[in-house]
Design an enzyme around this catalytic site. Structure first.
Site, PDB file in Angstrom:
ATOM      1  N   ARG A 243       0.840  -1.205   0.000  1.00 16.41           N
ATOM      2  CA  ARG A 243       0.000   0.000   0.000  1.00 16.41           C
ATOM      3  C   ARG A 243       0.877   1.258   0.000  1.00 16.41           C
ATOM      4  O   ARG A 243       2.095   1.179   0.062  1.00 16.41           O
ATOM      5  CB  ARG A 243      -0.917   0.016   1.227  1.00 16.41           C
ATOM      6  N   GLY A 244       0.228   2.419  -0.082  1.00 18.68           N
ATOM      7  CA  GLY A 244       0.921   3.698   0.053  1.00 18.68           C
ATOM      8  C   GLY A 244       1.976   3.928  -1.004  1.00 18.68           C
ATOM      9  O   GLY A 244       1.779   3.658  -2.199  1.00 18.68           O
ATOM     10  N   GLY A 314       9.544   0.339   5.540  1.00 19.20           N
ATOM     11  CA  GLY A 314      10.049   1.080   6.690  1.00 19.20           C
ATOM     12  C   GLY A 314       8.955   1.298   7.716  1.00 19.20           C
ATOM     13  O   GLY A 314       7.766   1.175   7.407  1.00 19.20           O
ATOM     14  N   ALA A 322      14.698  10.177  25.341  1.00 15.49           N
ATOM     15  CA  ALA A 322      14.630   9.889  26.778  1.00 15.49           C
ATOM     16  C   ALA A 322      13.482   8.935  27.111  1.00 15.49           C
ATOM     17  O   ALA A 322      13.524   8.231  28.121  1.00 15.49           O
ATOM     18  CB  ALA A 322      14.471  11.188  27.565  1.00 15.49           C
ATOM     19  N   TYR A 377      14.388   6.939  13.720  1.00 18.13           N
ATOM     20  CA  TYR A 377      14.040   7.024  12.299  1.00 18.13           C
ATOM     21  C   TYR A 377      15.076   7.836  11.523  1.00 18.13           C
ATOM     22  O   TYR A 377      15.548   7.424  10.459  1.00 18.13           O
ATOM     23  CB  TYR A 377      12.658   7.667  12.165  1.00 18.13           C
ATOM     24  N   LYS A 381      17.508   6.582   8.469  1.00 22.15           N
ATOM     25  CA  LYS A 381      17.435   7.179   7.133  1.00 22.15           C
ATOM     26  C   LYS A 381      18.743   7.872   6.742  1.00 22.15           C
ATOM     27  O   LYS A 381      19.100   7.922   5.562  1.00 22.15           O
ATOM     28  CB  LYS A 381      16.270   8.152   7.055  1.00 22.15           C
TER      29      LYS A 381
END
Length: 471
Positions: A243-244, A314, A322, A377, A381
């Site tokens: 999808r997407g 992904g 934290a 993330y 990347k």
């Protein structure tokens, strides 16, 4: 997902209200459609001192069937175009007040070797920019600064980046501006890149700098391909294809002629089958985070091999560092980055990704600029960019290219769940004042997968409408 503001200000009433209140009015971008001509209209040609790419310009214009006009800076263009049998004329500065006259501006800056010789850039864009129509295209071509013969030439060529990025922010109206550095000896390998940057396929790609290397740039000459279906006969693996953005990538590659093998996690099998069935492709259901997945994928592809690998799969697990658990950190790194390494290692070692192949990885502007609450993330990347830059020299001997796309704000199910204020900020903080579409990412990947893009490797191309973040 629909952008209600974009739709409103482009309606008759909304447009009048926006003008009266001084509100921004983003342009509805012209994107590629198979039922509409990809190229057309007038293209204005400009040049600096001793231009070296005008022959390549002529070949491109003849190939796509556009009509050219020469600015006074490109004095050599008219006789050259005539020899190529092209329809051409001269651009008159008085025409600058005729909005919409031009579809594109193309400038050869390859011969500029001193900062004192940059003036023709001013003259050309001063005279022509106001004549460029909505969703027009600007492309400047030069020489890679790092390959220049001396510091003065390096300085002058590096200056082009500031010009192009500023043009992209000044022009607005859906106009894109991009810079292509063409290494000496790679002139015949620029057509695929010009076709992309001068067509509706690059609607959301602006302010980018791309290098075309001489080694590999001519690799496509030996094998003929159809510009209408350049990926015919090629097999493409797309991860996260259910999808997407992944589904859009699969669709565009299939439309370009590729046989698509869509891969996604077993729980997404139904959606994956539904997506790929429409494309007459094949499916694989594996969890790429599993230690054995790379070997399983290689075994499944072993008999026929692949020509294109697109690492799109992904995940995000956002928290400030934290508050982030070790599991949230490790799962994002593993799926977004380490799995790509494992899969490529397996396919390359076994020769399953054939020589002359393409690897395209999906990074993010978060990997360039960072983002609060996304340390995991952004780290993954940025690592994708590191892979591209480090592997490109190693794969060059086999004719394999590796590149990355770095999307900005793209209209997906994920961005639809963002808080309203953040979503609107993401949409407006770029030169297009709107979000991109999954197809914008897909079209950029299709260009990088193109057989004519053999000289484009080790590059990171942002699909972000020239986002202000990390610019």
């Amino acid at each position: 997902m629909n952008d209600a503001y974009l739709k409103f200000v482009n309606s008759p009433f909304g447009g009048r209200l926006a003008r009266s209140l001084g509100l921004p009015k983003p342009e509805v971008l012209r994107r590629y459609r198979a039922d509409r001509p990809e190229f057309g209209g007038l293209i204005a040609i400009g040049a600096g001192r001793e231009p070296r790419l005008l022959d390549a310009f002529a070949s491109f214009i003849a190939s796509v069937g556009m009509t050219s006009v020469a600015h006074e800076s490109a004095g050599l263009w008219v006789p050259l175009a005539t020899r190529h049998g092209l329809m051409t004329g001269r651009f008159e500065p008085a025409e600058a007040g005729s909005p919409g006259k031009l579809a594109a501006l193309l400038f050869d800056a390859s011969g500029i070797d001193d900062s004192s010789l940059l003036e023709p850039l001013h003259g050309f864009f001063h005279d022509t920019l106001r004549s460029l129509g909505k969703c027009g295209r600007i492309v400047v071509l030069g020489r890679p600064p790092e390959a220049c013969a001396n510091p003065r030439q390096w300085t002058a060529q590096r200056a082009l980046e500031g010009l192009v990025r500023s043009l992209g922010k000044e022009a607005r109206r859906g106009i894109t501006a991009n810079l292509v550095y063409v290494e000496a000896g790679s002139e015949r390998g620029i057509e695929a890149t010009l076709r992309f940057f001068l067509s509706p396929r690059s609607a959301y790609v602006s302010g980018q700098v791309v290098r075309i290397a001489a080694q590999g740039a001519l690799a496509h000459d030996a094998a003929a391909f159809d510009w209408r279906q350049p990926l015919a006969g090629r097999r493409a693996l797309v991860t996260g294809a259910a999808r997407g953005i992944g589904a859009a990538i699969a669709s565009v590659l299939a439309a370009e002629g590729a046989h698509v093998i869509g891969l996604d996690i077993p729980s997404a099998r139904d959606a994956l089958d539904a997506t790929i069935r429409q494309l007459n492709g094949s499916t694989l259901a594996f969890d790429i985070a599993a230690p054995e997945a790379a070997a399983q994928i290689a075994a499944a592809l072993d008999e026929l091999g692949v020509d294109i690998v697109v690492h799109n799969a992904g995940i995000t697990k956002d928290k400030t560092i934290a508050k982030m658990t070790d599991a949230a950190w490790q799962s994002v790194i593993d799926i977004n980055l380490s799995a790509q390494e494992r899969i490529d290692d397996a396919l390359l070692a076994a020769g399953i990704l054939r020589d002359g192949g393409r690897i395209v990885a999906v990074s993010s502007i978060s990997g360039i600029a960072g983002n609060p609450g996304q340390t995991n993330y952004a780290t993954s990347k940025a690592g994708v960019i590191g892979r591209v830059q480090s592997m490109a020299p190693q794969l060059r001997a086999r004719g394999i290219t590796i590149n990355a796309v770095a999307p900005g704000f793209i209209e997906t199910q994920m961005t639809a769940k963002m808080p309203f204020a953040l979503r609107e900020a993401g949409r407006r903080m770029n030169s297009m004042s709107q979000g991109g579409q999954p197809v914008d990412v897909a079209q950029t990947i299709a260009w990088l997968a193109h057989p004519g893009s053999a000289g484009v490797t080790g590059q990171v191309v942002r699909v972000c409408g020239q986002s202000l973040i990390g610019a």
